[in-house]
Design a protein around this motif. Structure first.
Motif, short mmCIF file in Angstrom:
data_model
loop_
_atom_site.label_atom_id
_atom_site.label_comp_id
_atom_site.label_asym_id
_atom_site.label_seq_id
_atom_site.Cartn_x
_atom_site.Cartn_y
_atom_site.Cartn_z
N MET A 11 1.51 6.13 5.65
CA MET A 11 0.59 6.23 6.77
C MET A 11 -0.86 6.24 6.32
N ARG A 12 -1.09 6.60 5.06
CA ARG A 12 -2.44 6.75 4.55
C ARG A 12 -2.83 5.60 3.63
N LEU A 13 -2.09 4.50 3.71
CA LEU A 13 -2.40 3.31 2.93
C LEU A 13 -2.63 2.13 3.88
N PRO A 14 -3.59 1.27 3.60
CA PRO A 14 -3.85 0.12 4.48
C PRO A 14 -2.87 -1.03 4.22
N LEU A 15 -1.58 -0.73 4.32
CA LEU A 15 -0.56 -1.76 4.13
C LEU A 15 -0.52 -2.74 5.29
N PHE A 16 -0.83 -2.22 6.48
CA PHE A 16 -0.72 -3.02 7.71
C PHE A 16 -2.06 -2.99 8.43
N PRO A 17 -3.02 -3.79 8.00
CA PRO A 17 -4.35 -3.76 8.61
C PRO A 17 -4.34 -4.34 10.03
N ILE A 25 -4.05 -12.80 5.18
CA ILE A 25 -3.79 -13.70 4.05
C ILE A 25 -4.98 -13.70 3.10
N GLU A 26 -6.21 -13.70 3.65
CA GLU A 26 -7.39 -13.65 2.80
C GLU A 26 -7.48 -12.33 2.05
N MET A 27 -7.08 -11.23 2.69
CA MET A 27 -7.16 -9.91 2.07
C MET A 27 -6.17 -9.76 0.92
N PHE A 28 -5.01 -10.39 1.04
CA PHE A 28 -3.92 -10.12 0.09
C PHE A 28 -3.45 -11.36 -0.66
N LYS A 29 -4.37 -12.31 -0.90
CA LYS A 29 -3.92 -13.59 -1.43
C LYS A 29 -3.80 -13.64 -2.95
N ARG A 30 -4.24 -12.61 -3.66
CA ARG A 30 -4.28 -12.68 -5.12
C ARG A 30 -3.41 -11.60 -5.76
N GLY A 31 -2.18 -11.91 -6.09
CA GLY A 31 -1.33 -11.04 -6.91
C GLY A 31 -1.33 -9.60 -6.47
N TRP A 32 -1.44 -8.69 -7.44
CA TRP A 32 -1.47 -7.26 -7.14
C TRP A 32 -2.84 -6.87 -6.63
N VAL A 33 -2.88 -6.27 -5.45
CA VAL A 33 -4.13 -5.85 -4.82
C VAL A 33 -4.13 -4.33 -4.72
N LYS A 34 -5.18 -3.69 -5.22
CA LYS A 34 -5.28 -2.23 -5.13
C LYS A 34 -5.56 -1.82 -3.70
N LEU A 35 -4.82 -0.86 -3.19
CA LEU A 35 -5.00 -0.37 -1.84
C LEU A 35 -5.96 0.81 -1.85
N GLN A 36 -6.93 0.78 -0.96
CA GLN A 36 -7.89 1.86 -0.85
C GLN A 36 -7.20 3.11 -0.34
N SER A 37 -7.29 4.19 -1.10
CA SER A 37 -6.67 5.44 -0.66
C SER A 37 -7.27 6.60 -1.45
N SER A 38 -7.53 7.70 -0.76
CA SER A 38 -8.05 8.90 -1.41
C SER A 38 -6.95 9.92 -1.66
N TRP A 39 -5.71 9.54 -1.31
CA TRP A 39 -4.65 10.54 -1.33
C TRP A 39 -3.52 10.23 -2.32
N TYR A 45 -0.80 -0.23 -5.64
CA TYR A 45 -1.07 -1.66 -5.54
C TYR A 45 0.04 -2.32 -4.72
N ARG A 46 -0.28 -3.43 -4.09
CA ARG A 46 0.72 -4.17 -3.35
C ARG A 46 0.67 -5.64 -3.73
N SER A 47 1.81 -6.30 -3.62
CA SER A 47 1.86 -7.75 -3.78
C SER A 47 2.90 -8.29 -2.82
N GLY A 48 2.82 -9.58 -2.56
CA GLY A 48 3.77 -10.18 -1.64
C GLY A 48 3.07 -10.77 -0.44
N PRO A 49 3.83 -11.13 0.59
CA PRO A 49 3.26 -11.78 1.78
C PRO A 49 2.22 -10.91 2.48
N ALA A 50 1.28 -11.58 3.16
CA ALA A 50 0.29 -10.86 3.97
C ALA A 50 0.97 -10.21 5.16
#
Length: 280
Positions: A11-17, A25-39, A45-50
């Protein structure tokens, strides 16, 4: 209709913007993407389809339909088998539970929307939901942590599907990852689907995030920090306009008692103040 549990960690990760598919697709188009989170206490990190809010609805629908559990050795779950050997001698301490779901696409669509149209679900709706399940199946999360002075990584998929069907109203079998099942048992928050259905995509993302903060009677967060945490992509002033409308619906439904977005956005940053109903 049951109220689904949602792993608080997710719930505290921007997995589903709350964005269009093209923006995702633009946000998640490059391999492993670090997810912004303070918790997360490290890095997620996430990878896979947008993915976007539509796919989160799919995941919540699957969590509603969870019906029973599969038990087996931790290093063999999820498994492509639909049952494990009853003669398995793995010690009890090394066995885990995995949530499983057996459903048709139309059953999942009805769980998400609350009821089905009189004429049933059309081919386009079912095909889109099938695509969403496939995209979720392709999502991978990587957790980078430090423990005892050493770093380690763990990579998981949320669930496993042995195979996909091309039938219009196909029947699917899903096994959640053991870690997801553990979250759903021990580290979860309830999500009101009746309220969620009244909200826009931005409202759904706000509701999901704020639901994980209800242990506070009063909650305060910078607007920019909040929108970054849910993956919203627009100028803050514009997001504030839309957020106020969605927060008003949440207040009408009793999810929050009151809210205020103050600040100028210049010398005084925008800040969201939330008052939650008192505990009974």
């Amino acid at each position: 209709m049951r109220t689904p549990k949602y792993p608080t960690m997710l719930m505290r990760l921007p997995l589903f913007p709350p964005v269009t598919r093209e923006t995702a697709i633009e946000m998640f188009k490059r391999g492993w993407v670090k997810l912004q989170s303070s918790w997360d206490g490290g890095g997620v990190y996430r990878s896979g389809p947008a993915l976007n809010i539509y796919d989160e609805d799919t995941l919540l629908g699957l969590m509603i339909l969870r019906s029973r559990r599969l038990t087996g050795p931790a290093d063999q779950l999820p498994t492509v088998l639909r049952c494990l050997d009853t003669q398995d001698t793995t010690p009890t301490a090394e066995r885990v539970n995995v949530d499983i779901v057996l459903f048709t696409l139309s059953q999942l669509e009805t769980a998400i929307h609350g009821d089905a149209p009189p004429q049933g679900w059309g081919e386009r709706a079912l095909a889109r939901r099938c695509e969403s399940i496939e995209d979720l199946d392709g999502l991978q999360l990587r957790f980078d942590k430090e423990q005892d002075g050493a770093g380690y990584q763990r990579v998981i998929s949320l669930f496993d599907i042995p195979e996909f069907s091309k039938e219009q109203d196909a029947c699917y079998y899903v096994q959640f990852h053991p870690l997801v099942s553990r979250w759903l048992e021990n580290y979860y928050t309830f999500i009101s689907f009746s309220l969620r259905r009244r909200l826009s995509d931005l409202g759904k993302a706000l509701h999901r995030f704020l639901a994980s903060q209800r242990s506070n009677s009063v909650y305060r967060i910078g607007a920019s920090e909040l929108y970054e945490a849910i993956g919203a992509q627009a100028p803050v002033w514009k997001l504030n306009q839309n957020a106020r409308k969605q927060l008003m619906i949440m207040q009408q439904e009793g999810f929050i008692t009151s809210f205020l977005i103050d600040g100028t956005g210049r010398s005084n940053p925008f800040v969201l103040h939330i008052v939650f109903p008192g505990k009974t």
